[in-house]
Design a protein around this motif. Structure first.
Motif, PDB file in Angstrom:
ATOM      1  N   LEU A   1      42.319  12.989   3.695  1.00 41.08           N
ATOM      2  CA  LEU A   1      43.791  13.104   4.367  1.00 41.08           C
ATOM      3  C   LEU A   1      44.281  14.325   4.829  1.00 41.08           C
ATOM      4  O   LEU A   1      45.053  14.556   5.622  1.00 41.08           O
ATOM      5  CB  LEU A   1      44.661  12.683   3.387  1.00 41.08           C
ATOM      6  N   ALA A   2      43.448  15.457   4.126  1.00 37.21           N
ATOM      7  CA  ALA A   2      43.939  16.742   4.257  1.00 37.21           C
ATOM      8  C   ALA A   2      43.559  17.339   5.706  1.00 37.21           C
ATOM      9  O   ALA A   2      42.595  16.730   6.419  1.00 37.21           O
ATOM     10  CB  ALA A   2      43.074  17.746   3.448  1.00 37.21           C
ATOM     11  N   ASN A   3      44.334  18.048   6.335  1.00 31.12           N
ATOM     12  CA  ASN A   3      44.025  18.549   7.540  1.00 31.12           C
ATOM     13  C   ASN A   3      43.812  20.040   7.949  1.00 31.12           C
ATOM     14  O   ASN A   3      43.471  20.622   9.037  1.00 31.12           O
ATOM     15  CB  ASN A   3      45.687  18.340   8.696  1.00 31.12           C
ATOM     16  N   SER A   4      43.633  20.552   6.703  1.00 25.19           N
ATOM     17  CA  SER A   4      43.299  22.203   6.697  1.00 25.19           C
ATOM     18  C   SER A   4      42.814  22.478   5.347  1.00 25.19           C
ATOM     19  O   SER A   4      43.152  21.834   4.238  1.00 25.19           O
ATOM     20  CB  SER A   4      44.484  23.144   7.333  1.00 25.19           C
ATOM     21  N   PHE A   5      42.276  23.772   5.084  1.00 25.79           N
ATOM     22  CA  PHE A   5      42.003  24.213   3.757  1.00 25.79           C
ATOM     23  C   PHE A   5      43.088  24.429   2.889  1.00 25.79           C
ATOM     24  O   PHE A   5      43.163  24.485   1.561  1.00 25.79           O
ATOM     25  CB  PHE A   5      41.081  25.419   3.957  1.00 25.79           C
ATOM     26  N   ASP A   6      44.240  24.656   3.447  1.00 24.37           N
ATOM     27  CA  ASP A   6      45.417  25.115   2.824  1.00 24.37           C
ATOM     28  C   ASP A   6      45.817  24.188   2.129  1.00 24.37           C
ATOM     29  O   ASP A   6      46.356  23.983   0.953  1.00 24.37           O
ATOM     30  CB  ASP A   6      46.420  25.598   3.895  1.00 24.37           C
ATOM     31  N   GLN A   7      45.979  22.819   3.041  1.00 25.90           N
ATOM     32  CA  GLN A   7      46.413  21.553   2.066  1.00 25.90           C
ATOM     33  C   GLN A   7      45.301  21.181   1.066  1.00 25.90           C
ATOM     34  O   GLN A   7      46.004  20.858  -0.114  1.00 25.90           O
ATOM     35  CB  GLN A   7      46.345  20.388   3.020  1.00 25.90           C
ATOM     36  N   LEU A   8      44.095  21.324   1.073  1.00 25.03           N
ATOM     37  CA  LEU A   8      42.969  21.109   0.084  1.00 25.03           C
ATOM     38  C   LEU A   8      43.368  22.001  -1.140  1.00 25.03           C
ATOM     39  O   LEU A   8      43.216  21.513  -2.220  1.00 25.03           O
ATOM     40  CB  LEU A   8      41.708  21.342   0.610  1.00 25.03           C
ATOM     41  N   SER A   9      43.537  23.312  -1.007  1.00 23.65           N
ATOM     42  CA  SER A   9      43.614  24.456  -1.938  1.00 23.65           C
ATOM     43  C   SER A   9      44.932  24.075  -2.632  1.00 23.65           C
ATOM     44  O   SER A   9      44.962  24.669  -3.903  1.00 23.65           O
ATOM     45  CB  SER A   9      43.298  25.896  -1.201  1.00 23.65           C
TER      46      SER A   9
END
Length: 261
Positions: free
Chosen positions: A168-176
């Motif tokens: 579902l994440a669209n970037s590394f920022d959302q994952l981290s």
């Protein structure tokens, strides 16, 4: 071997080989971190900590560190697998192939369980060595069957969460952000380093709403035979956790984006 089993075996083998290619990052790094935790908290500060249950602090700490290694590595294995596949485009290829979503989820789940269990067992071995050097007694596993159970449910839960978040994440920022603002607080407030018996009643109530608290204490019961919750509660909540997170992973594969980052 049937075609479905060959597909499943291939996916599992891919997950395991992937993290062994960067073994220093995936296996050695968490071991060094846990070694420092054992040295600072277990040995240096632990001698001044008195628990209400009467058990020594080092014995209390070792199961918590093993769970922390298990869940962090299970989560990172599946989430990094999805992210890497998004970069390379593998995930699009896998999704258009006639492979059931459940095969993908269980294969990534097993990869996470394998990596998490490997790291946790090595942390446990280092912890037992610390225990012998500090207290001159070996730490024994009180309930091996329940230890295997909590290895499996803990590994699967956080592998499935890793799939859910990474798809579902669209970037590394959302994952981290998930790791920083949700997983990390849940881990530290779940009883890795402290017993909730030492907390104010308000914080005890907050801790009991944390699902990770039941996994950590179930693990602790399996190893030292003592925990802040009953075994029945820990087993029931963690089992439900596997079912819920599996459904979440299924949802993400059906509705999530597979476009390359």
């Amino acid at each position: 071997m049937s075609t479905s089993m060959i597909i499943f075996y291939t996916l599992v083998r891919r997950e395991v080989k992937r993290f062994f290619k960067v073994v220093i990052q995936t296996v050695v790094s968490p071991i060094v971190s846990s070694f420092l935790y054992l040295l600072v908290f277990g040995v240096s500060l632990g001698s001044n900590v008195q628990l209400a249950s009467g058990i020594d602090y080092l014995s209390f700490l070792i199961p918590g560190l093993m769970v922390m290694g298990l869940i962090n590595n299970a989560f990172q294995n599946s989430s990094s697998s999805v992210v890497t596949s998004k970069f390379s485009g593998d995930l699009e290829d896998i999704r258009v192939a006639p492979i059931p979503n459940s095969y993908i989820i269980w294969a990534m789940g097993l990869g996470g369980v394998f990596r998490g269990t490997l790291v946790a067992l090595i942390i446990g071995a280092v912890g037992i060595l610390f225990h012998y050097m500090q207290l001159h007694t070996w730490l024994h596993v009180e309930h091996p069957f329940w230890l295997i159970y909590f290895f499996l449910v803990g590994g699967f839960i956080f592998s499935f969460i890793g799939i859910f978040i990474a798809v579902l994440a669209n970037s590394f920022d959302q994952l981290s952000a998930f790791s920083t603002f949700i997983l990390l607080p849940l881990t530290y407030l779940g009883g890795v380093f402290i017993s909730i018996q030492t907390l104010h009643p308000i914080w005890q109530a907050v801790s009991k709403m944390n699902p990770l608290f039941y996994l950590i204490n179930g693990f602790r019961y399996a190893i030292i035979g003592q925990a802040d919750v009953s075994l029945e509660s820990a087993v029931a909540i963690t089992f439900v956790g596997v079912l819920v997170t599996f459904v979440m992973a299924q949802f993400s594969l059906r509705r999530g984006s597979f476009a390359r980052w």
